[in-house]
Design an enzyme around this catalytic site. Structure first.
Site, mmCIF file in Angstrom:
data_model
loop_
_atom_site.group_PDB
_atom_site.id
_atom_site.type_symbol
_atom_site.label_atom_id
_atom_site.label_comp_id
_atom_site.label_asym_id
_atom_site.label_seq_id
_atom_site.Cartn_x
_atom_site.Cartn_y
_atom_site.Cartn_z
ATOM 1 N N ARG A 72 78.854 0.676 38.558
ATOM 2 C CA ARG A 72 80.138 -0.028 38.721
ATOM 3 C C ARG A 72 81.237 0.941 39.150
ATOM 4 N NH1 ARG A 72 81.099 -3.410 33.407
ATOM 5 N NH2 ARG A 72 83.106 -3.765 34.407
ATOM 6 N N HIS A 125 91.322 -3.323 27.273
ATOM 7 C CA HIS A 125 89.864 -3.128 27.156
ATOM 8 C C HIS A 125 89.412 -1.759 27.648
ATOM 9 C CE1 HIS A 125 89.304 -7.808 27.133
ATOM 10 N NE2 HIS A 125 89.762 -7.338 25.988
ATOM 11 N N CYS A 159 81.087 18.301 20.901
ATOM 12 C CA CYS A 159 80.110 18.429 19.812
ATOM 13 C C CYS A 159 78.717 18.197 20.399
ATOM 14 C CB CYS A 159 80.417 17.457 18.670
ATOM 15 S SG CYS A 159 80.032 15.723 19.022
ATOM 16 N N GLY A 196 94.604 -14.520 36.860
ATOM 17 C CA GLY A 196 93.187 -14.218 37.103
ATOM 18 C C GLY A 196 92.356 -13.931 35.868
ATOM 19 N N SER A 198 89.990 -15.981 32.777
ATOM 20 C CA SER A 198 89.442 -17.267 32.324
ATOM 21 C C SER A 198 90.023 -17.642 30.958
ATOM 22 C CB SER A 198 87.915 -17.194 32.247
ATOM 23 O OG SER A 198 87.527 -16.138 31.390
ATOM 24 N N ASN A 222 95.748 -18.827 38.876
ATOM 25 C CA ASN A 222 94.297 -18.733 38.816
ATOM 26 C C ASN A 222 93.691 -19.593 39.919
ATOM 27 O OD1 ASN A 222 91.443 -19.006 37.927
ATOM 28 N ND2 ASN A 222 92.195 -18.076 36.038
HETATM 29 C C1 BJW Z 1 90.969 -15.653 40.454
HETATM 30 C C2 BJW Z 1 90.565 -15.125 41.658
HETATM 31 C C3 BJW Z 1 91.579 -14.891 42.570
HETATM 32 C C4 BJW Z 1 88.806 -15.338 40.541
HETATM 33 N N1 BJW Z 1 92.845 -15.188 42.235
HETATM 34 N N2 BJW Z 1 92.153 -15.979 40.067
HETATM 35 C C5 BJW Z 1 88.955 -15.352 18.168
HETATM 36 C C6 BJW Z 1 88.296 -16.532 18.441
HETATM 37 C C7 BJW Z 1 86.964 -16.525 18.918
HETATM 38 C C8 BJW Z 1 86.317 -15.319 19.120
HETATM 39 C C9 BJW Z 1 86.961 -14.159 18.853
HETATM 40 C C10 BJW Z 1 88.254 -14.176 18.383
HETATM 41 N N3 BJW Z 1 88.668 -12.891 18.226
HETATM 42 C C11 BJW Z 1 87.664 -12.072 18.603
HETATM 43 C C12 BJW Z 1 86.602 -12.815 18.974
HETATM 44 C C13 BJW Z 1 85.301 -12.298 19.468
HETATM 45 C C14 BJW Z 1 85.322 -11.852 20.898
HETATM 46 C C15 BJW Z 1 85.665 -13.038 21.796
HETATM 47 O O1 BJW Z 1 86.761 -13.223 22.265
HETATM 48 N N4 BJW Z 1 84.687 -13.858 22.097
HETATM 49 C C16 BJW Z 1 84.932 -15.035 22.964
HETATM 50 C C17 BJW Z 1 84.061 -14.897 24.219
HETATM 51 C C18 BJW Z 1 84.702 -16.270 22.172
HETATM 52 N N5 BJW Z 1 86.293 -10.768 21.098
HETATM 53 C C19 BJW Z 1 85.980 -9.509 20.845
HETATM 54 O O2 BJW Z 1 84.873 -9.201 20.394
HETATM 55 C C20 BJW Z 1 87.048 -8.471 21.080
HETATM 56 N N6 BJW Z 1 87.178 -7.676 19.901
HETATM 57 C C21 BJW Z 1 87.910 -8.064 18.851
HETATM 58 O O3 BJW Z 1 88.613 -9.046 18.880
HETATM 59 O O4 BJW Z 1 87.799 -7.228 17.760
HETATM 60 C C22 BJW Z 1 88.139 -7.763 16.476
HETATM 61 C C23 BJW Z 1 87.046 -8.763 16.079
HETATM 62 C C24 BJW Z 1 85.726 -8.438 16.237
HETATM 63 C C25 BJW Z 1 84.731 -9.380 15.897
HETATM 64 C C26 BJW Z 1 85.093 -10.625 15.390
HETATM 65 C C27 BJW Z 1 86.459 -10.935 15.228
HETATM 66 C C28 BJW Z 1 87.435 -9.985 15.577
HETATM 67 C C29 BJW Z 1 86.623 -7.511 22.186
HETATM 68 C C30 BJW Z 1 86.535 -8.153 23.515
HETATM 69 C C31 BJW Z 1 86.024 -7.139 24.525
HETATM 70 C C32 BJW Z 1 85.780 -7.746 25.899
HETATM 71 N N7 BJW Z 1 85.048 -6.805 26.685
HETATM 72 C C33 BJW Z 1 84.768 -7.136 28.069
HETATM 73 C C34 BJW Z 1 83.906 -5.998 28.686
HETATM 74 C C35 BJW Z 1 84.771 -4.785 28.977
HETATM 75 C C36 BJW Z 1 83.953 -3.655 29.479
HETATM 76 C C37 BJW Z 1 83.305 -3.898 30.814
HETATM 77 O O5 BJW Z 1 83.945 -4.272 31.809
HETATM 78 O O6 BJW Z 1 82.095 -3.685 30.904
HETATM 79 O O7 BJW Z 1 85.981 -7.289 28.801
HETATM 80 S S1 BJW Z 1 83.986 -8.720 28.261
HETATM 81 C C38 BJW Z 1 84.804 -9.170 29.726
HETATM 82 O O8 BJW Z 1 85.632 -10.319 29.496
HETATM 83 C C39 BJW Z 1 85.773 -8.007 30.031
HETATM 84 C C40 BJW Z 1 87.012 -8.743 30.466
HETATM 85 O O9 BJW Z 1 88.147 -7.916 30.323
HETATM 86 C C41 BJW Z 1 87.007 -9.938 29.556
HETATM 87 C C42 BJW Z 1 87.848 -11.092 30.061
HETATM 88 O O10 BJW Z 1 87.339 -11.606 31.265
HETATM 89 P P1 BJW Z 1 88.357 -12.077 32.421
HETATM 90 O O11 BJW Z 1 89.135 -10.924 32.877
HETATM 91 O O12 BJW Z 1 89.101 -13.264 31.968
HETATM 92 O O13 BJW Z 1 87.313 -12.421 33.605
HETATM 93 P P2 BJW Z 1 86.502 -13.777 33.872
HETATM 94 O O14 BJW Z 1 85.410 -13.438 34.807
HETATM 95 O O15 BJW Z 1 86.130 -14.450 32.621
HETATM 96 O O16 BJW Z 1 87.557 -14.718 34.597
HETATM 97 C C43 BJW Z 1 88.045 -14.420 35.883
HETATM 98 C C44 BJW Z 1 89.072 -15.479 36.246
HETATM 99 O O17 BJW Z 1 89.656 -15.127 37.474
HETATM 100 C C45 BJW Z 1 88.468 -16.883 36.420
HETATM 101 O O18 BJW Z 1 89.251 -17.805 35.677
HETATM 102 C C46 BJW Z 1 88.593 -17.166 37.921
HETATM 103 O O19 BJW Z 1 88.874 -18.518 38.221
HETATM 104 C C47 BJW Z 1 89.764 -16.288 38.286
HETATM 105 N N8 BJW Z 1 89.758 -15.810 39.652
HETATM 106 N N9 BJW Z 1 89.164 -14.971 41.609
HETATM 107 C C48 BJW Z 1 93.089 -15.739 40.996
HETATM 108 N N10 BJW Z 1 91.292 -14.402 43.768
#
Ligand code: BJW
Length: 256
Positions: A72, A125, A159, A196, A198, A222
């Site tokens: 990546r 993140h 380390c 941008g 979800s 979005n």
């Molecule tokens: C366009 C476009 C264009 C396209 N113009 N738009 C509360 C409730 C429920 C669950 C939880 C909660 N609190 C915590 C959780 C658990 C979990 C979570 O949220 N799970 C859900 C899935 C339900 N969260 C966590 O575990 C987080 N940690 C945490 O909260 O710690 C405390 C805790 C732990 C455990 C339990 C409770 C509390 C950590 C989250 C880490 C996310 N990590 C990732 C990977 C990062 C590393 C990597 O890249 O490899 O982060 S996952 C992935 O998703 C990445 C992103 O940053 C993240 C968000 O995705 P994003 O950016 O929204 O992308 P997409 O693909 O989903 O959407 C793209 C959008 O763009 C779409 O809508 C398209 O339409 C649009 N689009 N082209 C405009 N041209």
């Protein structure tokens, strides 16, 4: 195509904003050629990939996970910010220039906002160009600009452990200081642009609701409707690389 009246209304809010916040997700970088996570060509469409982005997956096979992150990184080396990134950097200048505050909270780890000139960035993140000791022997981060890396996993320089990517995996805590500041600025914002994402991953997905509950205006940009669209004051559907420059043109026209 967004109605010109809607562009004008949102641009007016952007001109008036004193405490501006932007929350971005993978979609803002899509037009630079960076895959999103949940889209049709997104990373997360392959279940195995989801397993790569967890601490459990990393501990099971650090070499495989590093190979994936380095692949990546190699892709990202080839890409440039798009007009959406540049428009946000320009908005920051105008807000700060008239004495307002501006924070750009991003879930992206690609570094493209900084590359485009944004200054006050909160990387929720992490950042793919940095790594840290798996055991946490020091809080220091190791900048790893070169790709491909000479070996997987890279050894910890401090380390006898190994380095892990400086990103936040599912189930992991986010940096407390960055999270706290993100909630604080979102709660104080008179305007938040949510671009941008979800809006499915927490805690980031909760930030626009914090703004809304405190009386601020929520504007979503979005490609398609999300759960947030129903709660947003304005939901602009289209490409952020087109809508954001259009908004900035109007902001300039309005003297903002
Ligand atoms: C366009 C476009 C264009 C396209 N113009 N738009 C509360 C409730 C429920 C669950 C939880 C909660 N609190 C915590 C959780 C658990 C979990 C979570 O949220 N799970 C859900 C899935 C339900 N969260 C966590 O575990 C987080 N940690 C945490 O909260 O710690 C405390 C805790 C732990 C455990 C339990 C409770 C509390 C950590 C989250 C880490 C996310 N990590 C990732 C990977 C990062 C590393 C990597 O890249 O490899 O982060 S996952 C992935 O998703 C990445 C992103 O940053 C993240 C968000 O995705 P994003 O950016 O929204 O992308 P997409 O693909 O989903 O959407 C793209 C959008 O763009 C779409 O809508 C398209 O339409 C649009 N689009 N082209 C405009 N041209």
């Amino acid at each position: 195509m967004i109605e010109p009246e809607t562009i004008a209304k949102v641009a007016e809010l952007m001109v008036k904003a004193r405490r501006a916040v932007v929350l971005t997700g993978a979609g803002v970088s899509a037009e630079s050629g960076v895959p999103t996570f949940r889209g049709k060509d997104g990373f997360w469409r392959d279940e195995d990939v989801t397993q790569l982005a967890t601490l459990k997956g990393f501990l099971a096979d650090p070499k495989k996970v590093w190979e994936w992150y380095d692949w990546r990184r190699g892709q990202l080396k080839e890409v440039e910010p798009n007009p959406g990134h540049y428009a946000l950097a320009e908005w920051e200048k105008t807000v700060v220039g008239r004495g307002g505050s501006y924070s750009l909270i991003t879930q992206n780890i690609d570094g493209l906002h900084e590359h485009a000139g944004s200054k006050n960035i909160l990387e929720l993140h992490g950042n793919i160009w940095y790594a840290r000791c798996l055991k946490g022997c020091t809080a220091e981060l190791k900048y790893l600009p070169d790709t491909p890396l000479p070996e997987y996993p890279p050894p910890c320089p401090w380390c006898n452990s190994i380095l892990r990517p400086h990103v936040v995996w599912f189930g992991e805590q986010l940096d407390p200081a960055i999270t706290e500041e993100s909630f604080t600025v979102s709660g104080a914002a008179d305007l938040i642009l949510v671009v941008g994402t979800s809006a499915q991953v927490y805690p980031a997905a909760g930030l626009p609701y914090v703004t809304s509950r405190a009386g601020g205006t929520v504007v979503e940009i979005n490609l398609e409707p999300t759960e947030l669209s129903y709660a947003a004051d304005f939901a602009l559907h289209g490409k952020s690389g087109e809508i954001l420059p259009e908004l900035m043109d109007k902001v300039k026209e309005l003297g903002g």
